[in-house]
Design an enzyme around this catalytic site. Structure first.
Site, short mmCIF file in Angstrom:
data_model
loop_
_atom_site.label_atom_id
_atom_site.label_comp_id
_atom_site.label_asym_id
_atom_site.label_seq_id
_atom_site.Cartn_x
_atom_site.Cartn_y
_atom_site.Cartn_z
N VAL A 1 -2.76 4.74 6.38
CA VAL A 1 -3.33 5.80 6.29
C VAL A 1 -5.08 5.52 6.33
O VAL A 1 -5.34 4.34 6.19
CB VAL A 1 -3.12 6.56 4.97
N TRP B 1 0.85 -1.16 0.02
CA TRP B 1 -0.09 -0.27 -0.02
C TRP B 1 0.79 1.18 -0.04
O TRP B 1 1.83 1.41 0.79
CB TRP B 1 -0.95 -0.02 1.40
N PHE C 1 -1.64 -4.77 7.62
CA PHE C 1 -2.44 -5.65 8.42
C PHE C 1 -2.10 -6.92 8.30
O PHE C 1 -2.13 -8.04 9.24
CB PHE C 1 -3.87 -5.47 8.15
N GLU C 2 -1.29 -7.33 6.96
CA GLU C 2 -0.61 -8.56 6.77
C GLU C 2 0.40 -8.79 7.14
O GLU C 2 1.04 -10.07 7.28
CB GLU C 2 -0.99 -9.04 5.14
N ARG D 1 -9.98 1.95 11.25
CA ARG D 1 -9.29 3.27 11.35
C ARG D 1 -7.82 3.07 11.34
O ARG D 1 -7.43 1.99 11.81
CB ARG D 1 -9.90 3.77 12.82
#
Length: 201
Positions: A115, A55, A90-91, A121
């Site tokens: 972000v 990302w 998150f991974e 959130r």
């Protein structure tokens, strides 16, 4: 200060004349850049996993590039670093856990930019990632380092992208320094434990 532009040939001539004058005065014509500090070397081979979130790859990539340059200056070559990519921050913890369990790596480094815009959130995601990485580190005894950042404000603008590119360069250098210093410290500590100087828990 105003500067006047000169013709390149005139400029070259003046530079050569200046260097000749410096040499005549006993000053070295070419001043060498300051040498980099001689960092301590490892007693055993090290291998590092670098887990990078995709990302905003163009921003996070700067941390990886800076990390690789700095870690090599600290005697861990590019060949000793394996790069892994995940969709988002998150991974990262699951990948870090699986990599730690292989016992192939002496350290794992995570890099990502969290972000607004996802289903969670960004503060929650960043906090969750950091806590999960700490948990993996304590359970596996493989040191894990985080360059997962969550700015309070991030706008999809060129100015913000440039700011965070520079910020990730700094973080890449810092995380390489922390990684190398921790590995050296752990190497010494494990040697002391093996020699009976320090007690293992």
């Amino acid at each position: 200060m105003n500067q006047m532009l000169q013709d390149p040939q005139t400029q070259d001539s003046e530079i050569r004349q200046s260097r000749t004058q410096e040499s005549d005065a006993g000053i070295p014509a070419d001043v060498m850049p300051p040498s980099r500090p001689d960092h301590p070397r490892f007693a055993r081979p090290q291998r590092v996993a670098f887990v990078q979130a995709c990302w905003h790859r163009e921003v996070v990539e700067e941390a990886k590039i800076a990390f690789l340059a700095e870690i090599e200056a600290r005697h861990i070559s590019r060949a000793q670093v394996d790069i892994f990519e995940v969709p988002g921050s998150f991974e990262i913890p699951l990948h870090a856990q699986l990599l730690a369990k292989t016992r192939r790596y002496t350290a794992i480094v995570a890099a990502g930019l969290v972000v607004d815009g996802g289903i969670y959130r960004h503060e929650f995601v960043a906090d969750t990632v950091i806590k999960a990485l700490m948990d993996v580190q304590l359970r596996t005894e493989i040191p894990i380092f985080s360059a997962v950042l969550t700015p309070q404000q991030f706008h999809e603008s060129q100015a913000h992208f440039e700011f965070f590119r520079k910020h990730f360069i700094t973080k890449g250098i810092e995380v390489a320094e922390a990684c190398a210093n921790t590995l050296l410290s752990l190497e010494r500590l494990r040697g002391q434990v093996a020699a009976g100087i320090a007690q293992s828990g």
